[in-house]
Write a protein that holds these residues in place. Structure first.
Motif, PDB file in Angstrom:
ATOM      1  N   VAL A  49      -7.586  -4.597   1.245  1.00 60.02           N
ATOM      2  CA  VAL A  49      -7.143  -3.653   0.221  1.00 60.02           C
ATOM      3  C   VAL A  49      -6.474  -4.432  -0.898  1.00 60.02           C
ATOM      4  O   VAL A  49      -5.729  -5.389  -0.653  1.00 60.02           O
ATOM      5  CB  VAL A  49      -6.198  -2.571   0.808  1.00 60.02           C
ATOM      6  CG1 VAL A  49      -4.944  -3.184   1.387  1.00 60.02           C
ATOM      7  CG2 VAL A  49      -5.864  -1.526  -0.228  1.00 60.02           C
ATOM      8  N   GLU A  50      -6.803  -4.040  -2.127  1.00 59.08           N
ATOM      9  CA  GLU A  50      -6.171  -4.650  -3.300  1.00 59.08           C
ATOM     10  C   GLU A  50      -4.894  -3.871  -3.594  1.00 59.08           C
ATOM     11  O   GLU A  50      -4.944  -2.682  -3.906  1.00 59.08           O
ATOM     12  CB  GLU A  50      -7.106  -4.598  -4.507  1.00 59.08           C
ATOM     13  CG  GLU A  50      -8.325  -5.487  -4.387  1.00 59.08           C
ATOM     14  CD  GLU A  50      -8.004  -6.978  -4.392  1.00 59.08           C
ATOM     15  OE1 GLU A  50      -6.929  -7.372  -4.907  1.00 59.08           O
ATOM     16  OE2 GLU A  50      -8.832  -7.736  -3.872  1.00 59.08           O
ATOM     17  N   THR A  51      -3.753  -4.524  -3.446  1.00 61.69           N
ATOM     18  CA  THR A  51      -2.467  -3.892  -3.712  1.00 61.69           C
ATOM     19  C   THR A  51      -1.898  -4.456  -5.007  1.00 61.69           C
ATOM     20  O   THR A  51      -2.370  -5.492  -5.496  1.00 61.69           O
ATOM     21  CB  THR A  51      -1.465  -4.157  -2.564  1.00 61.69           C
ATOM     22  OG1 THR A  51      -1.013  -5.511  -2.650  1.00 61.69           O
ATOM     23  CG2 THR A  51      -2.086  -3.882  -1.200  1.00 61.69           C
ATOM     24  N   PRO A  52      -0.872  -3.819  -5.559  1.00 59.20           N
ATOM     25  CA  PRO A  52      -0.244  -4.379  -6.757  1.00 59.20           C
ATOM     26  C   PRO A  52       0.303  -5.794  -6.530  1.00 59.20           C
ATOM     27  O   PRO A  52       0.410  -6.579  -7.466  1.00 59.20           O
ATOM     28  CB  PRO A  52       0.894  -3.396  -7.047  1.00 59.20           C
ATOM     29  CG  PRO A  52       0.432  -2.102  -6.454  1.00 59.20           C
ATOM     30  CD  PRO A  52      -0.338  -2.503  -5.220  1.00 59.20           C
ATOM     31  N   GLU A  53       0.632  -6.140  -5.266  1.00 60.79           N
ATOM     32  CA  GLU A  53       1.174  -7.460  -4.949  1.00 60.79           C
ATOM     33  C   GLU A  53       0.090  -8.483  -4.591  1.00 60.79           C
ATOM     34  O   GLU A  53       0.399  -9.652  -4.398  1.00 60.79           O
ATOM     35  CB  GLU A  53       2.170  -7.363  -3.788  1.00 60.79           C
ATOM     36  CG  GLU A  53       3.431  -6.588  -4.109  1.00 60.79           C
ATOM     37  CD  GLU A  53       3.233  -5.077  -4.038  1.00 60.79           C
ATOM     38  OE1 GLU A  53       2.377  -4.612  -3.260  1.00 60.79           O
ATOM     39  OE2 GLU A  53       3.910  -4.364  -4.795  1.00 60.79           O
ATOM     40  N   GLY A  54      -1.156  -8.029  -4.431  1.00 58.95           N
ATOM     41  CA  GLY A  54      -2.247  -8.923  -4.031  1.00 58.95           C
ATOM     42  C   GLY A  54      -3.060  -8.309  -2.906  1.00 58.95           C
ATOM     43  O   GLY A  54      -2.925  -7.127  -2.585  1.00 58.95           O
ATOM     44  N   ARG A  55      -3.884  -9.142  -2.283  1.00 61.73           N
ATOM     45  CA  ARG A  55      -4.779  -8.664  -1.234  1.00 61.73           C
ATOM     46  C   ARG A  55      -4.067  -8.558   0.113  1.00 61.73           C
ATOM     47  O   ARG A  55      -3.369  -9.472   0.519  1.00 61.73           O
ATOM     48  CB  ARG A  55      -5.967  -9.614  -1.111  1.00 61.73           C
ATOM     49  CG  ARG A  55      -6.853  -9.587  -2.345  1.00 61.73           C
ATOM     50  CD  ARG A  55      -7.804 -10.762  -2.412  1.00 61.73           C
ATOM     51  NE  ARG A  55      -8.693 -10.870  -1.283  1.00 61.73           N
ATOM     52  CZ  ARG A  55      -9.911 -10.325  -1.192  1.00 61.73           C
ATOM     53  NH1 ARG A  55     -10.371  -9.618  -2.179  1.00 61.73           N
ATOM     54  NH2 ARG A  55     -10.644 -10.501  -0.137  1.00 61.73           N
ATOM     55  N   ALA A  56      -4.280  -7.417   0.783  1.00 61.46           N
ATOM     56  CA  ALA A  56      -3.718  -7.189   2.117  1.00 61.46           C
ATOM     57  C   ALA A  56      -4.874  -6.931   3.070  1.00 61.46           C
ATOM     58  O   ALA A  56      -5.937  -6.456   2.672  1.00 61.46           O
ATOM     59  CB  ALA A  56      -2.773  -6.000   2.102  1.00 61.46           C
ATOM     60  N   GLY A  78       2.152 -12.209   3.890  1.00 63.68           N
ATOM     61  CA  GLY A  78       1.908 -12.655   5.258  1.00 63.68           C
ATOM     62  C   GLY A  78       2.637 -11.863   6.320  1.00 63.68           C
ATOM     63  O   GLY A  78       2.431 -12.070   7.513  1.00 63.68           O
ATOM     64  N   GLU A  79       3.493 -10.913   5.922  1.00 62.53           N
ATOM     65  CA  GLU A  79       4.205 -10.069   6.872  1.00 62.53           C
ATOM     66  C   GLU A  79       3.226  -9.074   7.494  1.00 62.53           C
ATOM     67  O   GLU A  79       2.371  -8.514   6.813  1.00 62.53           O
ATOM     68  CB  GLU A  79       5.320  -9.316   6.158  1.00 62.53           C
ATOM     69  CG  GLU A  79       6.052  -8.321   7.033  1.00 62.53           C
ATOM     70  CD  GLU A  79       7.028  -7.445   6.261  1.00 62.53           C
ATOM     71  OE1 GLU A  79       7.807  -6.765   6.939  1.00 62.53           O
ATOM     72  OE2 GLU A  79       7.007  -7.420   5.016  1.00 62.53           O
ATOM     73  N   THR A  80       3.351  -8.859   8.810  1.00 69.58           N
ATOM     74  CA  THR A  80       2.533  -7.861   9.494  1.00 69.58           C
ATOM     75  C   THR A  80       3.362  -6.609   9.709  1.00 69.58           C
ATOM     76  O   THR A  80       4.446  -6.661  10.289  1.00 69.58           O
ATOM     77  CB  THR A  80       2.023  -8.393  10.851  1.00 69.58           C
ATOM     78  OG1 THR A  80       1.212  -9.554  10.612  1.00 69.58           O
ATOM     79  CG2 THR A  80       1.186  -7.344  11.570  1.00 69.58           C
ATOM     80  N   VAL A  81       2.829  -5.478   9.243  1.00 69.43           N
ATOM     81  CA  VAL A  81       3.513  -4.190   9.361  1.00 69.43           C
ATOM     82  C   VAL A  81       2.667  -3.295  10.255  1.00 69.43           C
ATOM     83  O   VAL A  81       1.489  -3.057   9.974  1.00 69.43           O
ATOM     84  CB  VAL A  81       3.705  -3.533   7.979  1.00 69.43           C
ATOM     85  CG1 VAL A  81       4.384  -2.173   8.119  1.00 69.43           C
ATOM     86  CG2 VAL A  81       4.485  -4.447   7.044  1.00 69.43           C
ATOM     87  N   TYR A  82       3.255  -2.833  11.351  1.00 65.12           N
ATOM     88  CA  TYR A  82       2.576  -1.928  12.283  1.00 65.12           C
ATOM     89  C   TYR A  82       2.852  -0.497  11.847  1.00 65.12           C
ATOM     90  O   TYR A  82       4.001  -0.124  11.611  1.00 65.12           O
ATOM     91  CB  TYR A  82       3.087  -2.170  13.701  1.00 65.12           C
ATOM     92  CG  TYR A  82       2.578  -1.174  14.712  1.00 65.12           C
ATOM     93  CD1 TYR A  82       1.223  -1.118  15.040  1.00 65.12           C
ATOM     94  CD2 TYR A  82       3.442  -0.284  15.323  1.00 65.12           C
ATOM     95  CE1 TYR A  82       0.756  -0.198  15.966  1.00 65.12           C
ATOM     96  CE2 TYR A  82       2.980   0.630  16.258  1.00 65.12           C
ATOM     97  CZ  TYR A  82       1.631   0.672  16.563  1.00 65.12           C
ATOM     98  OH  TYR A  82       1.175   1.590  17.473  1.00 65.12           O
ATOM     99  N   VAL A  83       1.793   0.307  11.742  1.00 62.40           N
ATOM    100  CA  VAL A  83       1.910   1.684  11.256  1.00 62.40           C
ATOM    101  C   VAL A  83       1.396   2.649  12.323  1.00 62.40           C
ATOM    102  O   VAL A  83       0.195   2.778  12.517  1.00 62.40           O
ATOM    103  CB  VAL A  83       1.119   1.872   9.946  1.00 62.40           C
ATOM    104  CG1 VAL A  83       1.258   3.293   9.431  1.00 62.40           C
ATOM    105  CG2 VAL A  83       1.548   0.860   8.899  1.00 62.40           C
ATOM    106  N   PRO A  84       2.297   3.355  13.027  1.00 64.22           N
ATOM    107  CA  PRO A  84       1.872   4.374  13.986  1.00 64.22           C
ATOM    108  C   PRO A  84       1.454   5.650  13.240  1.00 64.22           C
ATOM    109  O   PRO A  84       2.200   6.161  12.402  1.00 64.22           O
ATOM    110  CB  PRO A  84       3.122   4.640  14.830  1.00 64.22           C
ATOM    111  CG  PRO A  84       4.080   3.530  14.505  1.00 64.22           C
ATOM    112  CD  PRO A  84       3.731   3.089  13.121  1.00 64.22           C
ATOM    113  N   LEU A  85       0.258   6.149  13.551  1.00 60.21           N
ATOM    114  CA  LEU A  85      -0.283   7.327  12.880  1.00 60.21           C
ATOM    115  C   LEU A  85      -1.157   8.076  13.869  1.00 60.21           C
ATOM    116  O   LEU A  85      -1.957   7.462  14.583  1.00 60.21           O
ATOM    117  CB  LEU A  85      -1.097   6.888  11.656  1.00 60.21           C
ATOM    118  CG  LEU A  85      -1.704   7.951  10.757  1.00 60.21           C
ATOM    119  CD1 LEU A  85      -0.638   8.817  10.103  1.00 60.21           C
ATOM    120  CD2 LEU A  85      -2.569   7.287   9.685  1.00 60.21           C
TER     121      LEU A  85
END
Length: 134
Positions: A49-56, A78-85
């Motif tokens: 995904v292209e984010t305002p901060e760069g590619r994620a 480089g931070e990994t964020v876990y998203v429960p959904l």
């Protein structure tokens, strides 16, 4: 180390299977979660995904019958964020529940801002699914 979490949810007047099918496809993210980024593409087996901060990089839970839409986002830093959904059956419709986790050191204002952004994304998901044939 424990973190503070908040559960944000929305009821969607569509069958849970339809909600899950739509929300589990990363290509649909720009339609209902535009704050994450403007475009999502598949590159070499990975979702980018292209984010305002760069590619994620996005990694979603494998397709499942339980409505689990959990995913990880590796941010441009480089931070990994876990998203429960989750997509949960609710009568003839569905409830989508997002667990917002507070990052260590996050200010109250930033946590509230993120809660507002997630709530707006969930409201958009509801609108997209209830007003179109996703």
């Amino acid at each position: 180390m424990s973190t503070r979490s908040r559960h944000l949810s929305v009821h969607i007047d569509r069958p849970v299977a339809e909600v899950y099918a739509f929300a589990s496809d990363p290509a649909n993210l720009p339609r209902w979660a535009p704050g994450l980024g403007g475009s999502v593409v598949r590159e070499g087996g990975r979702w980018i995904v292209e984010t305002p901060e760069g590619r994620a990089q996005l990694t979603f839970a494998p397709r499942n019958e339980y409505g689990v839409l959990d995913h990880e986002v590796v941010t441009p830093s480089g931070e990994t964020v876990y998203v429960p959904l989750r997509a949960i059956a609710d009568g003839d419709g569905a409830e989508v529940v997002f667990t917002l986790r507070r990052s260590p050191g996050m200010s109250d204002a930033d946590f509230e801002r993120d809660a507002g952004l997630v709530s707006a994304d969930l409201a958009l998901l509801k609108k997209v699914l209830e007003t179109t044939s996703a």
